[in-house]
Design a protein around this motif. Structure first.
Motif, PDB file in Angstrom:
ATOM      1  N   GLN A 154       0.843  -1.207   0.000  1.00  0.00           N
ATOM      2  CA  GLN A 154       0.000   0.000   0.000  1.00  0.00           C
ATOM      3  C   GLN A 154       0.880   1.261   0.000  1.00  0.00           C
ATOM      4  O   GLN A 154       0.526   2.271  -0.626  1.00  0.00           O
ATOM      5  CB  GLN A 154      -0.980  -0.044   1.178  1.00  0.00           C
ATOM      6  CG  GLN A 154      -1.989  -1.215   1.011  1.00  0.00           C
ATOM      7  CD  GLN A 154      -3.171  -1.144   1.956  1.00  0.00           C
ATOM      8  OE1 GLN A 154      -3.055  -0.616   3.088  1.00  0.00           O
ATOM      9  NE2 GLN A 154      -4.310  -1.684   1.516  1.00  0.00           N
ATOM     10  N   ARG A 155       2.068   1.185   0.613  1.00  0.00           N
ATOM     11  CA  ARG A 155       2.969   2.337   0.573  1.00  0.00           C
ATOM     12  C   ARG A 155       3.403   2.590  -0.872  1.00  0.00           C
ATOM     13  O   ARG A 155       3.324   3.705  -1.396  1.00  0.00           O
ATOM     14  CB  ARG A 155       4.189   2.104   1.472  1.00  0.00           C
ATOM     15  CG  ARG A 155       5.202   3.252   1.466  1.00  0.00           C
ATOM     16  CD  ARG A 155       6.137   3.200   2.665  1.00  0.00           C
ATOM     17  NE  ARG A 155       6.921   1.953   2.676  1.00  0.00           N
ATOM     18  CZ  ARG A 155       7.983   1.722   1.877  1.00  0.00           C
ATOM     19  NH1 ARG A 155       8.348   2.651   0.979  1.00  0.00           N
ATOM     20  NH2 ARG A 155       8.663   0.590   1.941  1.00  0.00           N
ATOM     21  N   LEU A 156       3.802   1.499  -1.566  1.00  0.00           N
ATOM     22  CA  LEU A 156       4.253   1.677  -2.961  1.00  0.00           C
ATOM     23  C   LEU A 156       3.098   2.172  -3.843  1.00  0.00           C
ATOM     24  O   LEU A 156       3.304   2.981  -4.757  1.00  0.00           O
ATOM     25  CB  LEU A 156       4.797   0.364  -3.516  1.00  0.00           C
ATOM     26  CG  LEU A 156       6.092  -0.202  -2.933  1.00  0.00           C
ATOM     27  CD1 LEU A 156       6.649  -1.283  -3.858  1.00  0.00           C
ATOM     28  CD2 LEU A 156       7.138   0.876  -2.702  1.00  0.00           C
ATOM     29  N   GLN A 157       1.882   1.693  -3.534  1.00  0.00           N
ATOM     30  CA  GLN A 157       0.721   2.165  -4.322  1.00  0.00           C
ATOM     31  C   GLN A 157       0.539   3.670  -4.104  1.00  0.00           C
ATOM     32  O   GLN A 157       0.331   4.426  -5.063  1.00  0.00           O
ATOM     33  CB  GLN A 157      -0.546   1.402  -3.904  1.00  0.00           C
ATOM     34  CG  GLN A 157      -0.565  -0.083  -4.288  1.00  0.00           C
ATOM     35  CD  GLN A 157      -1.846  -0.779  -3.854  1.00  0.00           C
ATOM     36  OE1 GLN A 157      -2.934  -0.466  -4.355  1.00  0.00           O
ATOM     37  NE2 GLN A 157      -1.711  -1.713  -2.894  1.00  0.00           N
ATOM     38  N   GLN A 158       0.607   4.071  -2.833  1.00  0.00           N
ATOM     39  CA  GLN A 158       0.412   5.517  -2.551  1.00  0.00           C
ATOM     40  C   GLN A 158       1.524   6.349  -3.216  1.00  0.00           C
ATOM     41  O   GLN A 158       1.277   7.446  -3.714  1.00  0.00           O
ATOM     42  CB  GLN A 158       0.391   5.778  -1.027  1.00  0.00           C
ATOM     43  CG  GLN A 158      -0.992   5.557  -0.413  1.00  0.00           C
ATOM     44  CD  GLN A 158      -0.925   4.702   0.868  1.00  0.00           C
ATOM     45  OE1 GLN A 158       0.181   4.513   1.431  1.00  0.00           O
ATOM     46  NE2 GLN A 158      -2.065   4.185   1.329  1.00  0.00           N
ATOM     47  N   GLN A 216       4.217   3.952  -7.452  1.00  0.00           N
ATOM     48  CA  GLN A 216       5.044   2.940  -8.146  1.00  0.00           C
ATOM     49  C   GLN A 216       4.220   1.729  -8.589  1.00  0.00           C
ATOM     50  O   GLN A 216       4.625   0.948  -9.443  1.00  0.00           O
ATOM     51  CB  GLN A 216       6.158   2.446  -7.207  1.00  0.00           C
ATOM     52  CG  GLN A 216       7.228   3.474  -6.872  1.00  0.00           C
ATOM     53  CD  GLN A 216       8.410   2.803  -6.153  1.00  0.00           C
ATOM     54  OE1 GLN A 216       9.007   1.865  -6.722  1.00  0.00           O
ATOM     55  NE2 GLN A 216       8.715   3.247  -4.932  1.00  0.00           N
ATOM     56  N   TRP A 217       3.088   1.563  -7.925  1.00  0.00           N
ATOM     57  CA  TRP A 217       2.298   0.320  -8.115  1.00  0.00           C
ATOM     58  C   TRP A 217       0.860   0.716  -8.463  1.00  0.00           C
ATOM     59  O   TRP A 217      -0.064   0.550  -7.658  1.00  0.00           O
ATOM     60  CB  TRP A 217       2.366  -0.474  -6.811  1.00  0.00           C
ATOM     61  CG  TRP A 217       1.964  -1.922  -6.871  1.00  0.00           C
ATOM     62  CD1 TRP A 217       1.100  -2.516  -7.760  1.00  0.00           C
ATOM     63  CD2 TRP A 217       2.365  -2.962  -5.969  1.00  0.00           C
ATOM     64  NE1 TRP A 217       0.977  -3.851  -7.476  1.00  0.00           N
ATOM     65  CE2 TRP A 217       1.744  -4.151  -6.388  1.00  0.00           C
ATOM     66  CE3 TRP A 217       3.230  -3.011  -4.868  1.00  0.00           C
ATOM     67  CZ2 TRP A 217       1.934  -5.381  -5.725  1.00  0.00           C
ATOM     68  CZ3 TRP A 217       3.418  -4.227  -4.213  1.00  0.00           C
ATOM     69  CH2 TRP A 217       2.770  -5.402  -4.647  1.00  0.00           C
ATOM     70  N   PRO A 218       0.636   1.251  -9.688  1.00  0.00           N
ATOM     71  CA  PRO A 218      -0.686   1.798 -10.034  1.00  0.00           C
ATOM     72  C   PRO A 218      -1.818   0.774 -10.088  1.00  0.00           C
ATOM     73  O   PRO A 218      -2.987   1.118  -9.899  1.00  0.00           O
ATOM     74  CB  PRO A 218      -0.463   2.440 -11.409  1.00  0.00           C
ATOM     75  CG  PRO A 218       0.775   1.808 -11.949  1.00  0.00           C
ATOM     76  CD  PRO A 218       1.625   1.454 -10.761  1.00  0.00           C
ATOM     77  N   HIS A 219      -1.509  -0.487 -10.354  1.00  0.00           N
ATOM     78  CA  HIS A 219      -2.624  -1.466 -10.466  1.00  0.00           C
ATOM     79  C   HIS A 219      -2.248  -2.767  -9.738  1.00  0.00           C
ATOM     80  O   HIS A 219      -1.143  -3.280  -9.907  1.00  0.00           O
ATOM     81  CB  HIS A 219      -2.930  -1.771 -11.936  1.00  0.00           C
ATOM     82  CG  HIS A 219      -3.360  -0.584 -12.730  1.00  0.00           C
ATOM     83  ND1 HIS A 219      -4.579   0.027 -12.539  1.00  0.00           N
ATOM     84  CD2 HIS A 219      -2.724   0.138 -13.687  1.00  0.00           C
ATOM     85  CE1 HIS A 219      -4.676   1.063 -13.364  1.00  0.00           C
ATOM     86  NE2 HIS A 219      -3.554   1.150 -14.064  1.00  0.00           N
ATOM     87  N   LEU A 220      -3.191  -3.282  -8.983  1.00  0.00           N
ATOM     88  CA  LEU A 220      -3.010  -4.556  -8.244  1.00  0.00           C
ATOM     89  C   LEU A 220      -4.335  -5.283  -8.276  1.00  0.00           C
ATOM     90  O   LEU A 220      -5.307  -4.844  -7.654  1.00  0.00           O
ATOM     91  CB  LEU A 220      -2.590  -4.241  -6.797  1.00  0.00           C
ATOM     92  CG  LEU A 220      -2.657  -5.392  -5.778  1.00  0.00           C
ATOM     93  CD1 LEU A 220      -1.821  -6.582  -6.234  1.00  0.00           C
ATOM     94  CD2 LEU A 220      -2.201  -4.904  -4.398  1.00  0.00           C
TER      95      LEU A 220
END
Lengths: 92, 92, 92, 92, 92, 92, 92, 92, 92, 92
Positions: free
Chosen positions: B32-36, B39-43
């Motif tokens: 969730q940190r990387l998403q915020q 770096q991680w736009p889609h999961l």
């Protein structure tokens, strides 16, 4: 509802160039219409391959098959469909 | 720069439940940190599997390996990375 | 909406017999509930294998993942999901 | 007796369109006859593919081969047959 | 009705030798009973492998699954079943 | 000495029908001769496929290759050979 | 009669070192006996793998299975056997 | 002489952490020695995997197997070796 | 230096018979020359297939590629090369 | 940024020899230009195959796809791309 779709395009080498160009133009127009309508939110090129990974957002399995089987390049594609669900860690 | 990343998780059945729960919690917080951070736009969850398809948006191959190898579940994952490029028909 | 689901069960040989029997009983009760609710219209045994082919009828990809991931045997299963659509020649 | 049958259709791109259309029409008529006779209780389209999953209910292996090998599209199909048995948890 | 059955045996290395020997003895007795009853007309060793190819002659898919799933070594086997039909060139 | 032989036949769609029929007739005559001579004790049709599983009983590897490579359909076949040995549990 | 035999060795990491060393010593002695007897004319190491390609020269399929199944490492091997025949272009 | 070598590392989850750390340190020292000696000109990490692609420059197949089989992590690696030759278009 | 080479020959069915016969004759002459020169010590036919396993004994990877790419049938072959080393148990 | 690229070339046997020669010459010129520009630091022939392993050093995924899709032989290639990162043990 989201689906990951992998499309590998294999146009027979025996197809005349003009016919191939025509179908590709129809394919581009068709895909851009679906993208504008929101059915096809993501379309990425696989580096080094005549293939793409796409994400479709449609109402049902039948709607997805309808959208894919209408692709002008459909007869020349190897398609794999992976149904997606919300990930418990996703912040979206 | 975009990459499609397929992660299949296989936690050994011999791992104590509390240890598994702890690692999963760390994994969720890390992802969730990387998403915020963008770096991680889609999961997305692969339906029926303890697996996900993700899209990463990072500066380089090295940055991607850094992000993936720091995943708490990394030792228990089978990961496949597919580099993506802009598709000529994409309207984005 | 219909999905064909292939489930291969691999219970670790290190699992105590009673624990395995308990999980299998829970699995049977859970699957029969979903069958009675109409979510799981078909459940067939693959001859010669500890595996089954099933057809699920659910509202969405997320609903299917919910149903499958709640299977007591889920951690010990290799599951493949194939989304199905109406066939133009089907008389149903 | 039940069998799960997976059929992938690959019509050569060199086949004239009228011939392909004729064979497909014969295929539809033939399959609908078998469906009405109860030999072919389920016929589903695999989303995104020129393929189907079917369930056949016939007397024997020989009867199944007879039914499949008479399919007008048989020469252009890759067919896989999985014999099915009653599942101990099935409520049917 | 005939089926070709391929059985690959993988006994966990952690199983005590006596237990393995006991199960193998039960397997031999069970298989010889079915052979004498005519259900298992052919049983051949695959050269170089702890595996066999067998031909079963039984009434139905369900009968075959019953026979196979009762094999003492069943939990330690990877089994593939291929339904067979009469070949038009066979002189038998 | 016994061998299990799996033969998948793929006749090019460009071959004229009469030529295909001629070769198939030669194939049938040739295979029935070998069957009568005892070299080809079993010939079964794989349900749903233009393929067969056969058992050959010949003197040596070279004899088997001789028999197989003389098959009129040999150039259009994908053949896999599995050498068989006597199974310790076989009652034959 | 010649056979190409591919042997991949996978000794469980849980096996005590002395036991592994003992079995390997037995394996070496056994293989060198067969080599001296002429049954095992070629034994080559596959570069980078705990595996070998060997050529066996034995009387029959059964003789080959006897030789292979007596290998001390047999329970820890994945073996593939390819029967060989004289090549029409070979000058030997 | 050049070889492309693909190494996938799979350390058993049952191995104590200190033992794993010790072997990894030995691996790093060993590989850096070979790199300094010129036998191992390229060592790249495969993004997202505990694996590498390397290029070795050694005198012979036997020299390569010697170098690889001495890797401290060798027992825990799946290695594939591809011999390389000069490409007619290469400017080196 | 030894290499195991697996060659599967697939001559297009559209090639005129005389051309195929000519190339095959050239192939035989070429291979027998290399055999006489000692570069090609073993050439065996894979039973049931238009394929061979060979062992080459050449100076380097480049020498092997030179020898293989000059095969008249090279354009119609699927070739796999496995570098071999001396086996510690080999008595040769 | 580094990528390992595996290219297998399959030119249709129906292509006229001159056309094939022309495209191969264009391919050589194009690849040598990219090599001189530093985008293509390594190009190796896979022994025994009409294939190569290459290392590309480019700015981004998109730059790599641009370079690869402009290859004159691109329509006749099966390409696999593996993104590479710095290995912690590499001395470069």
């Amino acid at each position: 509802m989201l689906y990951l779709v992998h499309m590998i395009v294999e146009i027979p080498s025996t197809m005349p160039a003009e016919e191939a160009a025509r179908i590709k133009a129809e394919e581009k127009a068709y895909s851009q219409r679906l993208q504008q309508e929101g059915q096809w939110p993501h379309l990425w090129r696989v580096v080094g391959e005549y293939a793409n990974y796409s994400v479709f957002d449609v109402e049902s399995n039948d709607a997805l098959h309808e959208a894919l089987s209408q692709l002008p390049l459909f007869p020349y594609m190897k398609i794999t469909v992976t149904p997606l669900a919300k990930h418990p860690s996703s912040i979206r």
